[in-house]
Design an enzyme around this catalytic site. Structure first.
Site: not given
Ligand code: PGA
Length: 262
Positions: A11, A13, A97, A99, A169, A175, A214, A236
């Site tokens: 992803n 983002k 998601h 976010e 998640e 993140g 993460s 990330g």
């Molecule tokens: P992350 O994000 O691997 O940076 O923690 C995962 C996601 O939001 O899909």
């Protein structure tokens, strides 16, 4: 694992211009060209999808979006339809998601409409769920996640449900560098599978459930040993083509880990 597909989805983002996406695709494809045992998906920003369609054509890498509208078409300024995603060879779409839920106010009801729209048009939805730290500390994580899954999916037929992917998640792990322990990930993925069983019976055994938060090349192998964790949604660590490729190689059970291979 009950004979389920392994899925690793990146992803991106809100990162990468078209030029950066092209550069990534060339380097990434070179690294993963021998991978056969899992499904790789790149969920890119809308503006990079057309470029990636051309770069990824005839490769083993599938293309996904990070959101879409619940309507077919019309006066919806700023929205992107399922047909538009299909037009640029997207086959997957991340929906719900955290976010989007937290920063853009997406509700369970809207997410449920988007899941229906994706299924009706032939896109595979990657339906996200996850609790925040407060709920986890209050012991309400399972209740929240099961509720989100139920509200996104109830009313769908078993045949429709067989086409989805679920991603767990936990918000506190996204993140932050704090991965859920593989035991915590397993516990929640198992309770998501239990919820799916209520909705679709034994066919729930076939639905891939991913963990996200993460995930990196260093921790994917341990997560993948858990029976109900069928892959990962990676933020990330998907942004660099070489580290994402390394993560993927470490997720394939039979492949020699890159670190060991050096
Ligand atoms: P992350 O994000 O691997 O940076 O923690 C995962 C996601 O939001 O899909």
């Amino acid at each position: 694992m009950a004979n389920r597909r392994t899925v690793i989805a990146g992803n991106w983002k809100m990162f990468k211009t078209t030029g950066e996406a092209t550069d990534y695709a060339v380097r990434f494809l070179e690294e993963v060209k021998e991978v056969t045992d899992l499904d790789i998906i790149l969920c890119a920003p809308f503006t990079a999808l057309y470029t990636l369609k051309n770069e990824l054509e005839e490769s083993i890498v599938h293309l996904g979006a990070q959101n879409m509208a619940w309507a077919d078409q019309g006066a919806y300024t700023g929205e992107i339809s399922a047909q538009m995603l299909l037009d640029v060879a997207c086959t997957y779409v991340i929906l719900g998601h955290s976010e989007r839920r937290e920063m853009f106010g997406e509700t369970d009801e809207e997410i449920a409409k988007k899941v229906r729209q994706a299924l009706a048009t032939g896109l595979t939805p990657i339906v996200c769920c996850g609790e925040n730290l407060n709920l986890r500390e209050e012991g309400k994580a399972v209740e929240r996640v099961q509720g989100q899954v139920t509200r996104a999916l109830e009313g769908l037929s078993t045949e429709e449900l067989s086409k989805i992917i679920v991603a767990y998640e936990p918000i506190w792990a996204i993140g932050t560098g704090k991965t859920a322990s593989s035991k915590d990930a397993q516990e929640m993925c198992a309770s998501i599978r239990a919820t799916l069983k209520v909705l679709m019976g034994l066919a729930a055994e076939k639905v891939p459930i991913l963990y996200g938060g993460s995930v990196k090349a260093e921790n994917i192998a341990e997560l993948m040993t858990e029976p109900d964790v069928d892959g990962a949604l990676v933020g990330g660590a998907s942004l660099d083509p070489l580290s994402f490729a390394k993560l993927i190689l470490n997720a394939v059970p039979s492949s020699v880990s890159v670190e060991e291979g050096i």
